[in-house]
Scaffold this motif. Structure first.
Motif, PDB file in Angstrom:
ATOM      1  N   ASP A   1       0.785  -1.191  -0.043  1.00  0.00           N
ATOM      2  CA  ASP A   1      -0.101   0.134  -0.008  1.00  0.00           C
ATOM      3  C   ASP A   1       0.563   1.491   0.098  1.00  0.00           C
ATOM      4  O   ASP A   1       0.894   1.820   0.983  1.00  0.00           O
ATOM      5  CB  ASP A   1      -0.818  -0.201   1.244  1.00  0.00           C
ATOM      6  N   GLU A   2       1.531   1.400  -1.098  1.00  0.00           N
ATOM      7  CA  GLU A   2       2.521   2.769  -1.359  1.00  0.00           C
ATOM      8  C   GLU A   2       1.502   3.813  -2.043  1.00  0.00           C
ATOM      9  O   GLU A   2       0.754   3.521  -2.772  1.00  0.00           O
ATOM     10  CB  GLU A   2       3.838   2.350  -2.227  1.00  0.00           C
ATOM     11  N   GLY A   3       1.668   5.141  -1.429  1.00  0.00           N
ATOM     12  CA  GLY A   3       1.224   6.265  -2.197  1.00  0.00           C
ATOM     13  C   GLY A   3       1.034   7.668  -1.216  1.00  0.00           C
ATOM     14  O   GLY A   3       1.793   7.402  -0.053  1.00  0.00           O
ATOM     15  N   ILE A   4       0.636   8.587  -1.742  1.00  0.00           N
ATOM     16  CA  ILE A   4       0.634   9.725  -0.858  1.00  0.00           C
ATOM     17  C   ILE A   4      -0.925  10.430  -0.679  1.00  0.00           C
ATOM     18  O   ILE A   4      -1.535  10.109  -1.948  1.00  0.00           O
ATOM     19  CB  ILE A   4       1.209  10.921  -1.524  1.00  0.00           C
ATOM     20  N   ASP A   5      -1.429  10.532   0.365  1.00  0.00           N
ATOM     21  CA  ASP A   5      -2.770  10.955   0.374  1.00  0.00           C
ATOM     22  C   ASP A   5      -2.777  12.223   0.833  1.00  0.00           C
ATOM     23  O   ASP A   5      -1.925  12.741   1.853  1.00  0.00           O
ATOM     24  CB  ASP A   5      -3.729  10.230   1.402  1.00  0.00           C
TER      25      ASP A   5
ATOM     26  N   GLU B   1      -1.211   7.435  -6.155  1.00  0.00           N
ATOM     27  CA  GLU B   1      -0.880   6.030  -6.001  1.00  0.00           C
ATOM     28  C   GLU B   1      -1.491   5.303  -7.332  1.00  0.00           C
ATOM     29  O   GLU B   1      -1.432   6.105  -8.494  1.00  0.00           O
ATOM     30  CB  GLU B   1      -1.487   5.484  -4.616  1.00  0.00           C
ATOM     31  N   GLY B   2      -1.734   3.833  -7.304  1.00  0.00           N
ATOM     32  CA  GLY B   2      -2.117   3.321  -8.254  1.00  0.00           C
ATOM     33  C   GLY B   2      -3.500   3.803  -8.895  1.00  0.00           C
ATOM     34  O   GLY B   2      -3.649   3.831 -10.173  1.00  0.00           O
ATOM     35  N   CYS B   3      -4.378   3.926  -8.080  1.00  0.00           N
ATOM     36  CA  CYS B   3      -5.797   4.418  -8.214  1.00  0.00           C
ATOM     37  C   CYS B   3      -5.679   5.998  -7.912  1.00  0.00           C
ATOM     38  O   CYS B   3      -6.064   6.406  -6.770  1.00  0.00           O
ATOM     39  CB  CYS B   3      -6.825   3.743  -7.520  1.00  0.00           C
ATOM     40  N   PHE B   4      -5.296   6.893  -8.879  1.00  0.00           N
ATOM     41  CA  PHE B   4      -4.853   8.307  -8.480  1.00  0.00           C
ATOM     42  C   PHE B   4      -6.421   8.858  -8.384  1.00  0.00           C
ATOM     43  O   PHE B   4      -7.449   8.481  -8.957  1.00  0.00           O
ATOM     44  CB  PHE B   4      -4.593   9.019  -9.816  1.00  0.00           C
ATOM     45  N   SER B   5      -6.555   9.850  -7.340  1.00  0.00           N
ATOM     46  CA  SER B   5      -7.655  10.739  -7.179  1.00  0.00           C
ATOM     47  C   SER B   5      -7.302  12.100  -7.308  1.00  0.00           C
ATOM     48  O   SER B   5      -6.101  12.262  -6.474  1.00  0.00           O
ATOM     49  CB  SER B   5      -8.337  10.212  -6.231  1.00  0.00           C
ATOM     50  N   GLY B   6      -7.949  13.058  -7.753  1.00  0.00           N
ATOM     51  CA  GLY B   6      -7.458  14.627  -7.659  1.00  0.00           C
ATOM     52  C   GLY B   6      -8.219  15.139  -8.889  1.00  0.00           C
ATOM     53  O   GLY B   6      -8.411  14.560  -9.675  1.00  0.00           O
ATOM     54  N   PRO B   7      -7.849  16.505  -8.925  1.00  0.00           N
ATOM     55  CA  PRO B   7      -7.228  17.281  -7.880  1.00  0.00           C
ATOM     56  C   PRO B   7      -8.299  17.655  -6.872  1.00  0.00           C
ATOM     57  O   PRO B   7      -9.292  17.536  -6.874  1.00  0.00           O
ATOM     58  CB  PRO B   7      -7.077  18.510  -8.735  1.00  0.00           C
ATOM     59  N   GLY B   8      -7.582  18.220  -5.731  1.00  0.00           N
ATOM     60  CA  GLY B   8      -8.275  18.616  -4.625  1.00  0.00           C
ATOM     61  C   GLY B   8      -8.285  19.825  -4.328  1.00  0.00           C
ATOM     62  O   GLY B   8      -8.941  20.359  -3.365  1.00  0.00           O
ATOM     63  N   LEU B   9      -7.410  20.735  -4.880  1.00  0.00           N
ATOM     64  CA  LEU B   9      -7.093  22.124  -4.557  1.00  0.00           C
ATOM     65  C   LEU B   9      -7.000  22.788  -6.089  1.00  0.00           C
ATOM     66  O   LEU B   9      -6.312  22.553  -6.987  1.00  0.00           O
ATOM     67  CB  LEU B   9      -5.758  22.323  -3.832  1.00  0.00           C
ATOM     68  N   CYS B  10      -7.964  23.973  -6.126  1.00  0.00           N
ATOM     69  CA  CYS B  10      -7.708  24.827  -6.945  1.00  0.00           C
ATOM     70  C   CYS B  10      -6.403  25.984  -6.788  1.00  0.00           C
ATOM     71  O   CYS B  10      -5.857  25.819  -5.681  1.00  0.00           O
ATOM     72  CB  CYS B  10      -8.870  25.751  -7.396  1.00  0.00           C
ATOM     73  N   TRP B  11      -6.080  26.798  -7.767  1.00  0.00           N
ATOM     74  CA  TRP B  11      -4.824  27.517  -7.483  1.00  0.00           C
ATOM     75  C   TRP B  11      -5.002  28.597  -6.248  1.00  0.00           C
ATOM     76  O   TRP B  11      -4.090  28.569  -5.111  1.00  0.00           O
ATOM     77  CB  TRP B  11      -4.722  28.416  -8.547  1.00  0.00           C
TER      78      TRP B  11
END
Length: 159
Positions: free
Chosen positions: A15-19, A37-47
């Motif tokens: 379970d490697e990745g960055i949250d 990680e393998g199952c990317f999710s994002g983006p979470g922040l606008c500029w």
């Protein structure tokens, strides 16, 4: 007040990745903003949210340095409407905290490419939350219940 952005680096064999998580002590659980990680999710922040989180100077256990914070949070960013000043801000952070022969050239490429999430468009939802049209974003209009989207938008990092 009291909101924290957590960058959780997982280095487990399976379970490697960055949250990237937003939390407040009054919430039962942290809200996911992005995951690399393998199952990317994002983006979470606008500029605007990225800059607010970088510049708030609040202690968080890692660093109060705005250049380091910008580079640390950059993978959670995605915004098709990033202002022209974004390139200069990124170049300054790269000059200060990284060793690149041409930081301006890399800084110009980063807002254009924006990693696996691409560059989504952000808008206000009818319920008052800021949402985007990113295919992998937890901040899509229908990805989270409206009340959770609203509390993410209302956090100090979202201003």
């Amino acid at each position: 007040m009291g909101h924290l952005l957590h960058v959780v680096c997982r280095a487990f064999a399976e379970d490697e990745g960055i949250d990237y998580l937003l939390h407040h002590p009054g919430w039962a659980a942290a809200e996911p903003l992005a995951g690399d990680e393998g199952c990317f999710s994002g983006p979470g922040l606008c500029w605007d949210e990225l800059v607010a989180a970088v510049d708030n100077g609040l202690p968080g256990g890692s660093t109060a340095d705005p250049h380091a914070r910008l580079l640390l949070l950059l993978p959670a960013f995605g915004d098709a409407d990033a202002p022209a000043g974004a390139v200069e801000r990124l170049a300054a952070a790269l000059r200060a905290r990284a060793r690149f022969a041409e930081p301006e050239r890399l800084a110009a490429a980063l807002p254009a490419v924006q990693g696996p999430c691409g560059a989504p468009r952000w808008r206000g939802a009818p319920e008052g939350a800021r949402v985007n049209d990113g295919a992998y974003s937890p901040r899509q209009a229908d990805a989270l219940p409206a009340v959770r989207q609203q509390r993410i938008t209302a956090a100090p990092t979202a201003r």
